[in-house]
Scaffold this motif. Structure first.
Motif, short mmCIF file in Angstrom:
data_model
loop_
_atom_site.label_atom_id
_atom_site.label_comp_id
_atom_site.label_asym_id
_atom_site.label_seq_id
_atom_site.Cartn_x
_atom_site.Cartn_y
_atom_site.Cartn_z
N ASP A 1 37.61 31.15 49.25
CA ASP A 1 37.50 32.59 49.03
C ASP A 1 37.64 32.89 47.54
O ASP A 1 38.66 32.59 46.91
CB ASP A 1 38.60 33.31 49.82
CG ASP A 1 38.50 34.81 49.64
OD1 ASP A 1 37.41 35.28 49.25
OD2 ASP A 1 39.50 35.51 49.90
N SER B 1 37.02 36.10 46.35
CA SER B 1 36.78 37.54 46.41
C SER B 1 37.19 38.24 45.13
O SER B 1 36.48 39.14 44.65
CB SER B 1 37.52 38.14 47.62
OG SER B 1 38.91 37.83 47.54
N ALA B 2 38.31 37.86 44.54
CA ALA B 2 38.74 38.50 43.30
C ALA B 2 37.75 38.21 42.17
O ALA B 2 37.40 39.11 41.39
CB ALA B 2 40.14 38.02 42.92
N LEU C 1 34.58 37.46 42.55
CA LEU C 1 33.32 38.13 42.85
C LEU C 1 33.35 39.58 42.42
O LEU C 1 32.37 40.12 41.90
CB LEU C 1 33.02 38.02 44.35
CG LEU C 1 32.80 36.61 44.89
CD1 LEU C 1 32.48 36.64 46.37
CD2 LEU C 1 31.69 35.91 44.14
N ARG C 2 34.49 40.24 42.64
CA ARG C 2 34.60 41.64 42.21
C ARG C 2 34.48 41.75 40.69
O ARG C 2 33.87 42.69 40.17
CB ARG C 2 35.92 42.23 42.70
CG ARG C 2 35.97 42.49 44.21
CD ARG C 2 37.16 43.35 44.58
NE ARG C 2 38.43 42.67 44.31
CZ ARG C 2 39.05 41.88 45.18
NH1 ARG C 2 38.51 41.67 46.39
NH2 ARG C 2 40.20 41.31 44.89
N GLU D 1 30.80 41.34 39.75
CA GLU D 1 30.04 42.54 40.08
C GLU D 1 30.26 43.63 39.03
O GLU D 1 29.31 44.31 38.61
CB GLU D 1 30.45 43.05 41.46
CG GLU D 1 29.90 42.20 42.61
CD GLU D 1 30.35 42.72 43.96
OE1 GLU D 1 31.53 43.15 44.06
OE2 GLU D 1 29.54 42.71 44.89
N VAL E 1 26.57 36.56 42.96
CA VAL E 1 27.64 37.04 43.84
C VAL E 1 27.26 36.77 45.30
O VAL E 1 28.07 36.26 46.09
CB VAL E 1 27.91 38.53 43.61
CG1 VAL E 1 28.90 39.07 44.64
CG2 VAL E 1 28.46 38.75 42.20
N ARG F 1 29.12 34.26 47.98
CA ARG F 1 29.63 34.75 49.26
C ARG F 1 29.12 33.91 50.42
O ARG F 1 29.75 33.82 51.46
CB ARG F 1 29.22 36.20 49.45
CG ARG F 1 30.12 37.16 48.67
CD ARG F 1 29.72 38.59 48.88
NE ARG F 1 30.67 39.48 48.20
CZ ARG F 1 30.35 40.67 47.73
NH1 ARG F 1 29.12 41.13 47.86
NH2 ARG F 1 31.26 41.42 47.14
N ASP G 1 29.02 30.85 50.27
CA ASP G 1 29.66 29.56 49.98
C ASP G 1 28.84 28.68 49.06
O ASP G 1 29.16 27.52 48.85
CB ASP G 1 29.98 28.77 51.25
CG ASP G 1 31.01 29.50 52.09
OD1 ASP G 1 30.99 29.26 53.30
OD2 ASP G 1 31.78 30.29 51.53
#
Length: 304
Positions: A29, A31-32, A34-35, A38, A82, A86, A88
């Motif tokens: 993961d 996610s941090a 990826l943000r 973005e 991104v 996501r 993988d």
């Protein structure tokens, strides 16, 4: 061997396990991170275009609209990264489609004005910019995973560019083959010079006098393969050609050959077995119908 140090075999096993953990961690993961990517997509695109302007002289000469489209493609590349992460970053069913969408944001005219080699240079600059900012883009503890993922993504995006240009080349080749077939039909029907000129202009024909038409048997097989052989040999001889397969006949228009018969002799391997007839030389393509009629009549009479 000192106590506490791994044996050579154990060291290899240890490195293998570490490499496996790093490779597997790319799919964890992020996610941090990826943000962060973005939010930085616009800044990454701006920095990439600025680097292109500094390092690629030909990029500075592009029109403003094409430079703006490159900016759009760079932004789409950041968004695609991104999406790829996501999924993988693995060989999932949607990986190819996501990568191809990067180039789908730009018009097809951009692919005609920027070569594949130039596109690869643009991709390299963009990836370099992203790699330089990995430490700022990655969340704490995720820099190594992001750096490896960017390297893998650069491979995928390069393959995507190759696919886009390959499809464009296939489409352009099919369209050119249809135009050439129409031009050959117009020559054999004796259409007006205006029709011949418009179709020749669409093919990029350079009206280099003298012009002559050669007719012979087609070798058979795919029309594209037959014409590819004709063009390859014509480049070696140094003459302008337009070719087309009309039924079982191969019709070639030669331009800029001082001796059309000698030039056609250099192209004989592109024809099938049988007679090859060269029509008389004419000053321009507008009058090539006369040469085509004479060559076709000679080809019909040759068996007798």
């Amino acid at each position: 061997m000192l106590p506490g140090l791994p044996t050579p075999a154990g060291e290899v096993q240890l490195r293998t396990c570490q490499a496996r953990r790093v490779s597997e961690s790319v799919g964890t993961d992020l996610s941090a991170t990826l943000r962060r990517i973005e939010r930085a997509a616009g800044a990454l695109a701006t920095a990439s275009v600025a680097r292109m302007d500094d390092t690629l002289p030909w990029f500075r000469d592009l029109p403003a609209d094409q430079r703006s489209w490159v900016m759009v493609v760079a932004q789409a590349g950041a968004r695609s990264l991104v999406q790829w992460l996501r999924s993988d970053g693995g060989p999932h069913e949607g990986t190819q489609e996501v990568s191809d969408e990067v180039f789908a944001t730009a018009p097809q005219a951009l692919a005609r004005s920027i070569t594949l080699q130039q596109t690869v240079a643009l991709i390299k600059v963009t990836i370099d910019v992203v790699e330089e900012q990995v430490d700022d883009l990655a969340a704490p503890g995720e820099a190594a995973q992001l750096r490896e993922a960017v390297l893998r993504y650069s491979r995928e995006i390069a393959f995507a560019a190759a696919r886009v240009y390959a499809r464009a080349a296939e489409s352009r080749g099919s369209w050119d083959a249809r135009l050439q077939a129409l031009l050959v039909d117009a020559l054999l029907r004796g259409d007006s010079p205006d029709v011949l000129a418009s179709r020749a202009a669409a093919l990029g024909w350079t009206d280099a006098p003298p012009v002559a038409v050669a007719v012979g048997p087609s070798p058979g097989g795919e029309v594209a393969a037959v014409l590819h052989t004709v063009y390859r040999q014509a480049r070696r001889v140094g003459v302008e050609v337009i070719g087309g397969v009309h039924g079982d006949r191969l019709v070639i228009v030669l331009g800029g050959a001082a001796d059309p018969v000698a030039a056609t002799a250099e192209l004989l391997s592109a024809f099938g077995d049988g007679p090859v007839v060269v029509g008389p030389s004419v000053p321009s393509l507008d009058e090539a119908t006369e040469s085509a009629r004479a060559a076709l009549a000679g080809y019909r009479a040759a068996p007798a």
